[in-house]
Design an enzyme around this catalytic site. Sequence first.
Site, short mmCIF file in Angstrom:
data_model
loop_
_atom_site.label_atom_id
_atom_site.label_comp_id
_atom_site.label_asym_id
_atom_site.label_seq_id
_atom_site.Cartn_x
_atom_site.Cartn_y
_atom_site.Cartn_z
N CYS A 75 -0.01 -9.49 -9.35
CA CYS A 75 -0.43 -8.77 -8.15
C CYS A 75 0.48 -9.24 -7.01
CB CYS A 75 -1.89 -9.12 -7.85
SG CYS A 75 -2.51 -8.45 -6.31
N ASN A 76 1.17 -8.32 -6.38
CA ASN A 76 2.07 -8.70 -5.28
C ASN A 76 1.29 -9.30 -4.11
OD1 ASN A 76 3.43 -6.34 -6.79
ND2 ASN A 76 5.09 -7.23 -5.61
N CYS A 185 3.84 -3.04 -5.65
CA CYS A 185 2.42 -3.24 -5.98
C CYS A 185 2.27 -2.88 -7.45
CB CYS A 185 1.55 -2.34 -5.11
SG CYS A 185 -0.16 -2.23 -5.66
N1 DGL Z 1 -1.94 -4.72 -7.71
C1 DGL Z 1 -2.06 -5.26 -6.37
C2 DGL Z 1 -0.66 -5.57 -5.84
O1 DGL Z 1 0.26 -5.67 -6.61
C3 DGL Z 1 -2.91 -4.38 -5.55
C4 DGL Z 1 -3.38 -4.98 -4.30
C5 DGL Z 1 -4.68 -4.43 -3.79
O2 DGL Z 1 -5.68 -4.63 -4.46
O3 DGL Z 1 -4.66 -3.84 -2.72
O4 DGL Z 1 -0.44 -5.76 -4.67
#
Ligand code: DGL
Length: 254
Positions: A75-76, A185
């Site tokens: 997750c970024n 993301c």
């Molecule tokens: N998959 C997450 C990322 O890479 C999503 C973040 C979120 O939940 O807003 O940032």
Amino acid sequence: MRSSAPIGLFDSGVGGLSVWREVVKLLPHEHTAYYADSAYCPYGQKQPGEIIERSSHIMDFLIGQQQCKLIVVACNTATAAAIDYLRATYPLPFVGMEPAVKPAALHSVTGVVGVLATQGTFKGRLYHETLERFAGHIQILEQPGDGLVELVESGHAGSKEAQRLLEKYIRPMLRANIDHLVLGCTHYPFLIPAIRKITGDRITILNPAPAVAQRVKFLLSQNNLLNASGDEARHEFFSSGDLKTLRQLLQQLG
Ligand code: DGL
């Protein structure tokens, strides 16, 4: 640390599956344990302190109970908020996400690159350092993808609403002449078919997940942690919320 222990991965929800699939493709003998924090998704506009708290809770599970040998912060946003804390707190290797700004900047011909990410990722130190180091000579167009995570999370990546939001976010970048779009993301790779409807083949879409899988392989090998047991790989999935979309996406991934 046992080399036959699983690799742990976590995300605010299902997005990290886009990283999981690359890890499994590259390392077919490794067991994995994936944790989707779907009950607390999205992370994008949460305060870093809250994301650190969620991450520690998830570590209790992935390290404390599942005894994972390496953790991928798939997750970024969680990487931006929590990876320094996680590395300082737990004695095992961590791999985080980094928007693929470097390859985009290196290969851009128009000199204009688009980045689609959450607000939390844009605010992070890591992202700004990457820009300073690799993208000084490039015009970067930052676009927060508000609303997209929720749509992927609820199984609506192919919906009209997703298409409408993507039009709104990507069309202006195309008009500004981007030739690369960085997906910052881990939920967004599931939107690539919808993104391609807008961009066609005009631009390169960059997803850092394959590079993250390479980093996992390198660190396992360096720490003598590659699984040599010869057992069939076991993949387990856990969620703080609903498992419906996770199951759906796993089916799609085959
Ligand atoms: N998959 C997450 C990322 O890479 C999503 C973040 C979120 O939940 O807003 O940032």
